[in-house]
Design a protein around this motif. Structure first.
Motif, PDB file in Angstrom:
ATOM      1  N   GLN A   1       0.806  -1.211   0.000  1.00  0.00           N
ATOM      2  CA  GLN A   1       0.000   0.000   0.000  1.00  0.00           C
ATOM      3  C   GLN A   1       0.845   1.268   0.000  1.00  0.00           C
ATOM      4  OE1 GLN A   1      -3.321  -0.223  -0.344  1.00  0.00           O
ATOM      5  NE2 GLN A   1      -2.938  -2.437  -0.427  1.00  0.00           N
ATOM      6  N   ASP A   2       2.168   1.113  -0.008  1.00  0.00           N
ATOM      7  CA  ASP A   2       3.072   2.251   0.125  1.00  0.00           C
ATOM      8  C   ASP A   2       3.636   2.686  -1.225  1.00  0.00           C
ATOM      9  OD1 ASP A   2       2.929   2.230   2.997  1.00  0.00           O
ATOM     10  OD2 ASP A   2       4.231   0.465   2.956  1.00  0.00           O
ATOM     11  N   MET A   3       3.993   3.955  -1.323  1.00  0.00           N
ATOM     12  CA  MET A   3       4.547   4.486  -2.556  1.00  0.00           C
ATOM     13  C   MET A   3       5.840   3.792  -2.945  1.00  0.00           C
ATOM     14  SD  MET A   3       5.801   8.165  -1.000  1.00  0.00           S
ATOM     15  CE  MET A   3       6.319   8.817  -2.569  1.00  0.00           C
ATOM     16  N   GLY A   4       6.575   3.277  -1.959  1.00  0.00           N
ATOM     17  CA  GLY A   4       7.825   2.590  -2.250  1.00  0.00           C
ATOM     18  C   GLY A   4       7.657   1.327  -3.062  1.00  0.00           C
ATOM     19  N   SER A   5       6.439   0.787  -3.103  1.00  0.00           N
ATOM     20  CA  SER A   5       6.212  -0.445  -3.864  1.00  0.00           C
ATOM     21  C   SER A   5       6.338  -0.233  -5.362  1.00  0.00           C
ATOM     22  CB  SER A   5       4.830  -1.021  -3.529  1.00  0.00           C
ATOM     23  OG  SER A   5       3.796  -0.135  -3.936  1.00  0.00           O
ATOM     24  N   VAL A   6       6.252   1.027  -5.818  1.00  0.00           N
ATOM     25  CA  VAL A   6       6.426   1.322  -7.245  1.00  0.00           C
ATOM     26  C   VAL A   6       7.606   2.278  -7.450  1.00  0.00           C
ATOM     27  CG1 VAL A   6       4.043   0.865  -7.870  1.00  0.00           C
ATOM     28  CG2 VAL A   6       4.693   3.172  -7.144  1.00  0.00           C
ATOM     29  N   LYS A   7       8.549   2.239  -6.496  1.00  0.00           N
ATOM     30  CA  LYS A   7       9.781   3.035  -6.562  1.00  0.00           C
ATOM     31  C   LYS A   7       9.549   4.528  -6.340  1.00  0.00           C
ATOM     32  CE  LYS A   7      11.846  -0.348  -9.709  1.00  0.00           C
ATOM     33  NZ  LYS A   7      12.425  -0.603 -11.042  1.00  0.00           N
TER      34      LYS A   7
END
Length: 640
Positions: free
Chosen positions: A478-484
């Motif tokens: 659910q975090d922005m880091g999952s798509v870099k």
């Protein structure tokens, strides 16, 4: 003026009196709280509030201030004109707020000096609530109605002017660090005290052993707001336990990214909260010497912080035997050289020592051997700002904000092409869609959204399908880091469909290439080589194999560079070539920019209309006969 405060009502200089004990402070705090209620919440005559920051000054805020002072004096109107910190509504600058006795505070946007007379007629001589005196002025537009208390309890309406919380910009905000923005005079220590300031310091000095302070910060899971997100309490504990004296505490205020200005605005608008947090940190780790390291491109922030430190020293919050506690501390504002690399935690320590700011190899860590080889605790401006509230309210209060792994709020600078360019503070866990379409108000001129650049110069792009992910430090699903996407220092740039991704990628790489200190080969040579490739593509000289080279060389620079600059410099490029490969291939194969914004490629297309075939590359052969993928053979091109 160096150790005085400006009285809110009269504008006269007010001497700062020294407090020698906790009892002295508590009496002053009681008196100043009562004064604040009288002079702000219950004004006796019309009061004009003008937000001053380096951004508003660039839009003419000082001219507006002096025009108000002069016109009110010439017309014999009894009113106060006050300087306050600026709210963060950059798109509406200069903003002028007016409070009349018995009336709420009304903000007016884009008030230039030539509109001052008409605004006086409308809002001071006239009455916004019951009609205006004279003819309405069409270009004087109210922004919103604020409440008297931060942040923001306004419920009293004035005509059809929206309440502050009804503006999309404020709808999802939760102002903790920014609660005094627009309210206090940043050069008046008594305004800060009157709103609860330095109360946490007295609690820390007299009621909490240093280890309890550190335990509270550790329990709160306060993570560094400078970009890395490292737990502040862990760093403090390491510094306290490190062997060696003296110990240093350093505030990293050397903000240098082209679209980030939240630390600058903190120092310009709420300097005493930073000083208070820094004193508490120094007391906790056992330091008696502190530095605030600011880049020389921030003259207003430097002057404001120097003034705040002098006031704190004059009031008895710095120096020998602070408030009779037996604790000594002094803080020095240190001006850096301005280079972006100077903001790297180990590089700025060289700068403080008077050497060229370049990163150190690790280990040892700064908490073991930092400034002058002694234990040093370095924290970002925004990180230190949370400390007084965590000490005042406790770790559980902070943990209730944001998400489980990323508690608290985050200051965000939103630039590029949103309707609302400015500075905001939102709870961590806010969706990126709310950042773009509420805080940012959507896209200027209602053009289609294309992407948002995250993490300043060191993050990836996020597309529309990614915007329901959360603003956090983490990489969960659910975090922005999952798509870099990268939270970084909180700088975001919004792109609409008119933006050339090729050009923007080239811009970010150019910044990192020229800000590289050159100490390590991967960053010094790698960023230059990456920029050379991007320059080639952007000017119609690109080759298909450049796409593979960009990816491969970027990975080398990331894995081999010494510090965070090189390790993050290629991230925008990797994201761009992954998400917008078609734009890069269009530039390479057809020397064309679909947005029509790249001047070099547009010129090639214009020339080609006159001379068919001009500048066109021959078919690029690959092992499978296609023009995509890794090139096996490439015929040299002769250009006219």
């Amino acid at each position: 003026m160096s150790m005085s405060s400006i009285d809110m009502t009269t504008g006269a200089e007010r001497a700062v009196e020294k407090m020698s004990s906790r009892a002295d402070f508590e009496q002053v705090a009681q008196d100043e709280t009562a004064r604040w209620q009288r002079e702000y919440n219950n004004v006796a005559r019309p009061t004009v509030l003008i937000g001053i920051s380096s951004s508003s000054v660039a839009h003419g805020a000082w001219k507006v201030y002096f025009e108000f002072v002069n016109q009110l004096k010439q017309r014999g109107i009894a009113a106060d004109v006050r300087v306050v910190s600026e709210m963060g509504t950059n798109w509406a600058m200069p903003v002028v707020d007016i409070i009349k006795p018995g009336s709420p505070r009304i903000a007016y946007q884009i008030i230039t000096a030539d509109k001052v007379g008409a605004l006086i007629d409308r809002a001071i001589v006239g009455d916004e609530r019951g009609g205006m005196s004279g003819d309405p002025v069409k270009d004087i537009v109210p922004l919103c109605v604020y409440g008297h208390e931060a942040w923001d309890g306004g419920t009293v309406r004035v005509g059809d002017i929206p309440l502050a919380k009804e503006l999309p910009f404020y709808e999802v905000q939760q102002r903790i660090l920014m609660r005094d923005f627009g309210y206090v005079n940043p050069r008046n220590i008594y305004d800060y005290i009157g709103r609860g300031g330095y109360g946490s310091l007295t609690k820390a000095l007299f009621d909490m052993p240093p280890t309890d302070i550190i335990d509270t910060i550790k329990k709160s899971n306060l993570r560094g707001r400078g970009g890395a997100g490292f737990p502040a309490g862990t760093k403090w504990e390491g510094a306290r336990n490190a062997k060696g004296e003296p110990k240093y505490v350093v505030c990293n205020a050397h903000e240098g990214e082209p679209n980030v200005f939240k630390d600058r605005r903190i120092m310009e608008g709420e300097p005493h909260m930073l000083v208070e947090g820094m004193i508490i940190e120094a007391f906790a780790i056992g330091s008696h010497i502190g530095y605030i390291y600011i880049g020389d491109e921030y003259p207003l922030a430097i002057r404001t912080m120097e003034h705040a430190v002098e006031q704190a020293r004059a009031a008895g919050f710095l120096g020998k035997n602070i408030l009779g506690s037996g604790y000594d501390l002094d803080i020095q504002v240190y001006m850096g050289g301005g280079a972006y690399i100077s903001g790297e935690a180990s590089a700025l320590q060289f700068g403080i020592e008077g050497q060229r700011a370049m990163p150190r190899t690790k280990p040892p860590r700064s908490v073991e051997a930092g400034v002058f080889g002694k234990p040093t605790c370095v924290n970002n401006v925004e990180t230190m700002m949370y400390v007084p509230d965590i000490i005042r309210h406790g770790a559980d209060w902070f943990l209730a904000l944001g998400t489980a792994k990323s508690p608290g709020t985050k200051m965000v600078t939103l630039m590029g092409l949103p309707k609302y360019v400015g500075l905001s503070e939102v709870p961590l866990g806010t969706t990126m869609r709310d950042i773009v379409f509420k805080v940012g108000g959507g896209i200027r001129n209602d053009r289609p959204f294309k992407a948002i650049q995250t993490g300043g110069t060191s993050g990836g792009l996020m597309l529309d399908q990614h915007l329901d992910l959360q603003l956090t430090f983490d990489n969960g699903p659910q975090d922005m880091g999952s798509v870099k996407g990268v939270l970084g220092s909180g700088g975001f740039v919004v792109y609409d469909d008119s933006v050339s991704i090729v050009d923007m990628t080239r811009y970010w790489m150019r910044f990192n290439r020229y800000e590289s200190c050159g100490k390590c080969v991967p960053c010094r040579i790698g960023t230059k080589s990456l920029l050379d490739i991007l320059d080639r593509i952007a000017t119609g000289l690109g080759r298909v194999e450049d796409m593979d080279a960009l990816k491969e060389w970027s990975e080398h620079v990331i894995s081999m560079s010494l510090c965070g600059l090189g390790q993050a410099a290629p991230l925008p490029t990797l994201s761009a070539i992954e998400l917008f490969r078609d734009e890069f291939m269009e530039a390479i194969l057809n020397q064309n920019d679909p947005t029509g914004r790249n001047e070099a490629l547009v010129a090639i297309q214009q020339r080609r209309r006159l001379e068919p075939g001009y500048g066109r590359l021959p078919q690029l052969a690959t092992s499978n006969g296609s023009s995509q993928g890794k090139v096996i053979t490439l015929t040299p091109v002769t250009r006219k």
